[in-house]
Motif scaffolding. Structure first.
Motif, PDB file in Angstrom:
ATOM      1  N   LYS A  24      23.665 -42.739  19.450  1.00 56.34           N
ATOM      2  CA  LYS A  24      22.208 -43.030  20.655  1.00 56.34           C
ATOM      3  C   LYS A  24      22.750 -44.061  22.062  1.00 56.34           C
ATOM      4  CE  LYS A  24      17.485 -42.484  21.599  1.00 56.34           C
ATOM      5  NZ  LYS A  24      17.692 -43.432  22.417  1.00 56.34           N
ATOM      6  N   LYS A  25      23.195 -45.002  21.120  1.00 53.34           N
ATOM      7  CA  LYS A  25      23.298 -46.158  22.366  1.00 53.34           C
ATOM      8  C   LYS A  25      24.176 -45.453  22.859  1.00 53.34           C
ATOM      9  CE  LYS A  25      22.898 -51.161  22.403  1.00 53.34           C
ATOM     10  NZ  LYS A  25      23.123 -52.548  21.095  1.00 53.34           N
ATOM     11  N   GLU A  34      24.361 -43.474  25.733  1.00 55.32           N
ATOM     12  CA  GLU A  34      23.683 -43.891  26.842  1.00 55.32           C
ATOM     13  C   GLU A  34      24.327 -44.618  27.508  1.00 55.32           C
ATOM     14  OE1 GLU A  34      20.434 -45.721  24.490  1.00 55.32           O
ATOM     15  OE2 GLU A  34      19.116 -43.387  24.551  1.00 55.32           O
ATOM     16  N   SER A  35      24.819 -46.096  26.349  1.00 55.13           N
ATOM     17  CA  SER A  35      25.972 -47.059  27.655  1.00 55.13           C
ATOM     18  C   SER A  35      27.341 -46.402  28.489  1.00 55.13           C
ATOM     19  CB  SER A  35      26.847 -48.129  26.426  1.00 55.13           C
ATOM     20  OG  SER A  35      27.805 -49.065  26.827  1.00 55.13           O
ATOM     21  N   GLY A  51      23.110 -44.679  31.121  1.00 54.10           N
ATOM     22  CA  GLY A  51      21.348 -44.127  30.795  1.00 54.10           C
ATOM     23  C   GLY A  51      20.999 -42.919  30.776  1.00 54.10           C
ATOM     24  N   ARG A  52      21.959 -41.900  31.447  1.00 52.30           N
ATOM     25  CA  ARG A  52      21.634 -41.051  32.134  1.00 52.30           C
ATOM     26  C   ARG A  52      21.476 -39.650  30.926  1.00 52.30           C
ATOM     27  NH1 ARG A  52      23.931 -39.159  37.622  1.00 52.30           N
ATOM     28  NH2 ARG A  52      22.263 -37.405  36.945  1.00 52.30           N
ATOM     29  N   THR A  99      21.579 -38.155  26.900  1.00 56.67           N
ATOM     30  CA  THR A  99      20.572 -37.792  26.231  1.00 56.67           C
ATOM     31  C   THR A  99      21.151 -37.151  25.146  1.00 56.67           C
ATOM     32  OG1 THR A  99      19.483 -35.940  27.033  1.00 56.67           O
ATOM     33  CG2 THR A  99      19.214 -37.373  27.446  1.00 56.67           C
TER      34      THR A  99
END
Length: 370
Positions: free
Chosen positions: A66-67, A70-71, A75-76, A78
């Protein structure tokens, strides 16, 4: 599973792969400048993991994956996440829900690699690519990422022979294999037998339903009744959870001087058992590398970054239904008392303070882990 290129068992190779990713050599970044004009950073990635009995999925795979998504997407992006908790039917329902929700790509760690094939086809028919994660699912998957599973078995088998010592040929072992629905389990077993066959007697072996420790414990209790507790010189256990069950059965039978028992996954409880001498070894697999590279593959696939995607899948594998599937096979390391500090501690998987709790302080001091 057929592999067209073998991955070497070297820490250096693993470190190089991580370095390339970290330094951006693969050029998969949050930028969408070279992405498909129909999909930028607003990607939705479905992540389906198989169970919670093995702590790695909730503790490492999901949060790391997940991280990284996002990276990569500023951050857009999901992640739509679901864990099947060892139920193939539940996983099929979860996957159908993701197809209905029109996620952009699905990363799938199958509970049952065979029965999920229809769900994989349904996703493909809906235009949703599927990347098999950790276990090679059947059906029209777009890519596969896992560890070199036969090599895992080889490392386990070789380590068990080392634990048995020079008189291993006169010894008898029990093989506690993984779930018969998991193709990885067959590969672990095949790899282990390349080392064990002809070098030790296999007195009993079991395919352990759902990989559950309690099932392994019951199987081991049966092996003890059949062979006699004094006639078991070692145990090949395909993972750490089952190793814990095996050790409980041996203790319940009155064994105080435990024979060498293998494992896999470097669970915290297993690392503590290794420190105390209850478990001989585990196989450490870099979950950060696997999860991060899977995230890069997923994002690159839906953003049309073909060069970056191809750079991540330079191997080829065959499933029972499809040939020449693009793949990445990540290397592994034998984890023993000797290298805890430079593996799981150095990589941030476990802290020394978490390993060396009050019950294990003396054992940690004895091996210099501090």
């Amino acid at each position: 599973m057929r592999r067209t290129r073998r991955v070497a068992l070297t820490v250096a190779a693993s470190a190089m792969a991580v370095s390339l990713t970290a330094c951006g050599a693969l050029e998969v970044s949050g930028s969408s400048s070279d992405a498909s004009p129909t999909k930028g950073d607003d990607v939705t990635v479905g992540l389906l993991l198989p169970e919670k009995a093995n702590t790695r999925y909730e503790q490492f795979d999901h949060p790391i994956f997940k991280k990284k998504v996002e990276s990569l997407t500023g951050g857009r992006g999901t992640v739509e996440y679901a864990n099947a908790e060892s139920s193939a039917d539940r996983q099929a329902q979860q996957m159908q829900r993701m197809v209905d929700d029109r996620v952009d790509v699905i990363v799938l760690d199958a509970v049952d690699a065979h029965t999920i094939a229809d769900s994989v086809k349904a996703a493909k028919d809906a235009g949703i690519p599927v990347i098999a994660y950790d276990r090679l699912a059947e059906g029209p998957i777009d890519a596969y990422i896992s560890f070199d599973n036969e090599l895992v078995g080889e490392v386990q088998g070789r380590s068990l022979l080392e634990g048995l010592g020079s008189d291993s040929a006169a010894g008898t072992i029990v093989m506690m294999n993984g779930a018969p629905t998991d193709p990885n389990a067959r590969q672990f077993k095949a790899g282990a037998l390349t080392e064990l066959a002809g070098n030790v007697r296999v007195g009993a072996q079991y395919d352990t339903k759902d990989w559950k420790p309690e099932n392994a414990e019951a199987n081991m209790a049966e092996a003890i009744r059949t062979l006699g507790v004094g006639n078991i010189d070692g145990v090949y256990s395909a993972n750490d959870g089952m190793a814990g069950g095996v050790i409980e059965a041996l203790k319940a039978a009155g064994v105080t001087d435990l024979p060498p028992v293998t494992g896999q996954d470097a669970d915290l409880a297993a690392v503590q058992r290794i420190v105390s001498g209850e478990q001989y070894m585990s196989v450490y697999k870099s979950y950060p590398q696997e999860a991060e590279d899977a995230a890069e593959m997923a994002v690159a696939r839906v953003q049309g970054k073909d060069i970056q995607f191809d750079a991540l899948v330079e191997d080829k594998v065959d499933s029972p239904t499809h040939k020449n599937i693009p793949a990445q096979l990540v290397t592994v390391v034998a984890l023993t008392k000797k290298n805890i500090a430079e593996t799981v501690v150095a990589d941030g998987i476990h802290k020394v303070s978490d390993i060396c709790t009050a019950a294990y302080k003396a054992d940690c001091a004895e091996i210099g882990l501090k």
